[in-house]
Design a protein around this motif. Structure first.
Motif, PDB file in Angstrom:
ATOM      1  N   LEU A  97       0.792  -1.229   0.000  1.00 52.24           N
ATOM      2  CA  LEU A  97       0.000   0.000   0.000  1.00 52.24           C
ATOM      3  C   LEU A  97       0.824   1.279   0.000  1.00 52.24           C
ATOM      4  O   LEU A  97       0.295   2.356  -0.273  1.00 52.24           O
ATOM      5  N   ALA A  98       2.105   1.175   0.318  1.00 50.98           N
ATOM      6  CA  ALA A  98       2.901   2.392   0.524  1.00 50.98           C
ATOM      7  C   ALA A  98       3.011   3.220  -0.748  1.00 50.98           C
ATOM      8  O   ALA A  98       3.315   2.708  -1.820  1.00 50.98           O
ATOM      9  N   TYR A  99       2.747   4.508  -0.623  1.00 46.77           N
ATOM     10  CA  TYR A  99       2.964   5.497  -1.667  1.00 46.77           C
ATOM     11  C   TYR A  99       4.092   6.414  -1.192  1.00 46.77           C
ATOM     12  O   TYR A  99       4.418   6.447  -0.010  1.00 46.77           O
ATOM     13  N   HIS A 100       4.647   7.184  -2.100  1.00 44.59           N
ATOM     14  CA  HIS A 100       5.771   8.040  -1.729  1.00 44.59           C
ATOM     15  C   HIS A 100       5.397   9.040  -0.645  1.00 44.59           C
ATOM     16  O   HIS A 100       6.232   9.484   0.131  1.00 44.59           O
ATOM     17  N   ALA A 101       4.106   9.407  -0.579  1.00 42.60           N
ATOM     18  CA  ALA A 101       3.678  10.386   0.418  1.00 42.60           C
ATOM     19  C   ALA A 101       3.628   9.786   1.824  1.00 42.60           C
ATOM     20  O   ALA A 101       3.684  10.512   2.812  1.00 42.60           O
ATOM     21  N   PRO A 148       5.600   6.790   3.848  1.00 41.54           N
ATOM     22  CA  PRO A 148       6.628   5.757   3.783  1.00 41.54           C
ATOM     23  C   PRO A 148       6.129   4.403   4.263  1.00 41.54           C
ATOM     24  O   PRO A 148       5.282   4.314   5.162  1.00 41.54           O
ATOM     25  N   GLU A 149       6.681   3.357   3.656  1.00 43.86           N
ATOM     26  CA  GLU A 149       6.307   1.999   4.023  1.00 43.86           C
ATOM     27  C   GLU A 149       6.519   1.750   5.511  1.00 43.86           C
ATOM     28  O   GLU A 149       5.667   1.134   6.171  1.00 43.86           O
ATOM     29  N   SER A 150       7.614   2.218   6.051  1.00 48.76           N
ATOM     30  CA  SER A 150       7.905   1.987   7.466  1.00 48.76           C
ATOM     31  C   SER A 150       6.867   2.635   8.369  1.00 48.76           C
ATOM     32  O   SER A 150       6.509   2.095   9.429  1.00 48.76           O
ATOM     33  N   GLN A 151       6.341   3.785   7.944  1.00 47.36           N
ATOM     34  CA  GLN A 151       5.334   4.469   8.752  1.00 47.36           C
ATOM     35  C   GLN A 151       4.014   3.714   8.734  1.00 47.36           C
ATOM     36  O   GLN A 151       3.359   3.564   9.777  1.00 47.36           O
ATOM     37  N   LEU A 152       3.614   3.226   7.573  1.00 46.49           N
ATOM     38  CA  LEU A 152       2.397   2.421   7.500  1.00 46.49           C
ATOM     39  C   LEU A 152       2.544   1.143   8.316  1.00 46.49           C
ATOM     40  O   LEU A 152       1.615   0.736   9.030  1.00 46.49           O
ATOM     41  N   GLU A 153       3.693   0.489   8.185  1.00 47.59           N
ATOM     42  CA  GLU A 153       3.913  -0.742   8.937  1.00 47.59           C
ATOM     43  C   GLU A 153       3.779  -0.493  10.434  1.00 47.59           C
ATOM     44  O   GLU A 153       3.176  -1.299  11.166  1.00 47.59           O
ATOM     45  N   GLU A 154       4.305   0.618  10.917  1.00 50.24           N
ATOM     46  CA  GLU A 154       4.201   0.923  12.332  1.00 50.24           C
ATOM     47  C   GLU A 154       2.752   1.204  12.744  1.00 50.24           C
ATOM     48  O   GLU A 154       2.321   0.794  13.833  1.00 50.24           O
ATOM     49  N   VAL A 155       1.983   1.882  11.892  1.00 51.22           N
ATOM     50  CA  VAL A 155       0.557   2.098  12.181  1.00 51.22           C
ATOM     51  C   VAL A 155      -0.153   0.762  12.330  1.00 51.22           C
ATOM     52  O   VAL A 155      -0.956   0.565  13.262  1.00 51.22           O
ATOM     53  N   PHE A 156       0.131  -0.180  11.433  1.00 50.12           N
ATOM     54  CA  PHE A 156      -0.529  -1.487  11.494  1.00 50.12           C
ATOM     55  C   PHE A 156      -0.124  -2.243  12.756  1.00 50.12           C
ATOM     56  O   PHE A 156      -0.977  -2.842  13.434  1.00 50.12           O
ATOM     57  N   LEU A 157       1.162  -2.226  13.084  1.00 49.72           N
ATOM     58  CA  LEU A 157       1.622  -2.905  14.296  1.00 49.72           C
ATOM     59  C   LEU A 157       0.989  -2.292  15.544  1.00 49.72           C
ATOM     60  O   LEU A 157       0.563  -3.011  16.456  1.00 49.72           O
ATOM     61  N   GLN A 158       0.913  -0.962  15.586  1.00 50.59           N
ATOM     62  CA  GLN A 158       0.288  -0.302  16.727  1.00 50.59           C
ATOM     63  C   GLN A 158      -1.178  -0.698  16.859  1.00 50.59           C
ATOM     64  O   GLN A 158      -1.698  -0.873  17.974  1.00 50.59           O
ATOM     65  N   THR A 159      -1.848  -0.849  15.718  1.00 49.82           N
ATOM     66  CA  THR A 159      -3.261  -1.229  15.743  1.00 49.82           C
ATOM     67  C   THR A 159      -3.432  -2.645  16.275  1.00 49.82           C
ATOM     68  O   THR A 159      -4.332  -2.911  17.090  1.00 49.82           O
ATOM     69  N   PHE A 160      -2.596  -3.560  15.835  1.00 50.40           N
ATOM     70  CA  PHE A 160      -2.642  -4.922  16.371  1.00 50.40           C
ATOM     71  C   PHE A 160      -2.419  -4.915  17.884  1.00 50.40           C
ATOM     72  O   PHE A 160      -3.102  -5.631  18.623  1.00 50.40           O
TER      73      PHE A 160
END
Length: 271
Positions: free
Chosen positions: A51-55, A57-69
């Motif tokens: 899902l990551a777009y340049h706007a 970062p992949e690492s930021q999305l991954e952290e959002v998902f981990l925080q949600t879990f």
């Protein structure tokens, strides 16, 4: 000591076999599955990468998902039930690894679980942003406010649309190009309620604040505008009752044949 997680252990075993069988995927399998310590970590990495777009970062999305879990452990239980639903009902799913890596129906559903958690916790803009990414990448558009149970199979999933006030209970199976929508510009509670055990065929449109009863079956390409009784089979445009579901749990049986029983057939009237 962590509790045993047989689903995750089987996914790791599947990944080990796949990496040995297909060296071209070994690096990806190592990164997404084998170096991770849990299914939650693996899914966060896989979905962030897709899902990551340049706007963002992949690492930021991954952290959002981990925080949600971490914030909502129920999501982990829900995704495991979804994985088992895919494995048990879809003959194209040969291993538990398959939906995690490749099936966009399962992946989009997992992303909705993140978005719904964000929506419920007031992070409206991020929830809507995630919805928009999923719609672009997976061609699945589920409003973050929609309430979904677990043990759900989205088979193929392309073109699946779910409105804001929709409800899908546990153990439902849905084919591609299905819409759970409104009938116009109504306000408030305006979308369908799908009860447990329901099977919805490809291309069906279910419109309005109506209820599809437990164990009902919706024929492919049907347009459903009224409540459907439990265990009824409906088909057509507009949909009419054409039979009683041959199985008590159509979602698990995955039998799309129309079920004709004389006491249910009434082609002269809608439902």
């Amino acid at each position: 000591m962590p509790s045993p997680d047989p689903i995750w252990e089987q996914i790791r075993a599947d990944a080990t076999v796949a990496a040995q069988h297909e060296p071209a995927l070994a690096s990806m399998l190592q990164d997404i599955i084998l170096r991770r310590s849990s299914l939650e970590e693996a899914l966060s990495a896989r979905l962030a990468h897709k899902l990551a777009y340049h706007a963002t970062p992949e690492s930021q999305l991954e952290e959002v998902f981990l925080q949600t879990f971490r914030a909502n452990p129920a999501i982990g239980r829900q995704v495991r039930a979804d994985i088992m639903a895919v494995k048990e009902r879809d003959p194209a799913c040969r291993t538990l690894l398959t939906p995690v890596l490749f099936f966009k129906g399962f992946q989009a559903l997992t992303c909705h679980r993140f978005a719904h958690h964000l929506w419920q916790n007031g992070r409206i803009e991020l929830a809507l942003y995630l919805q928009s990414l999923v719609a672009e990448v997976f061609a699945v558009d589920i409003h973050p406010a929609a309430r979904l149970g677990c043990g759900i199979l989205l088979d193929h999933a392309t073109g699946f649309v779910v409105g804001e006030t929709s409800v899908i209970d546990d153990d439902v199976s849905i084919l591609h190009a299905v819409t759970l929508g409104g009938t116009g510009k109504e306000q408030g509670d305006r979308h369908p309620k799908i009860r447990s055990g329901v099977l919805i065929g490809a291309g069906a449109k279910i419109l309005g604040n109506i209820e599809i009863g437990v164990g009902a079956k919706i024929g492919a390409n049907s347009v459903v505008l009224h409540d459907v009784p439990p265990h009824a089979t409906v088909a057509g445009v507009p949909a009419r009752i054409v039979g009683r579901a041959a199985h008590a749990d159509p979602a698990r049986a995955m039998d799309h044949q129309l079920d004709h029983l004389e006491e249910y057939v009434n082609l002269g009237e809608g439902i």
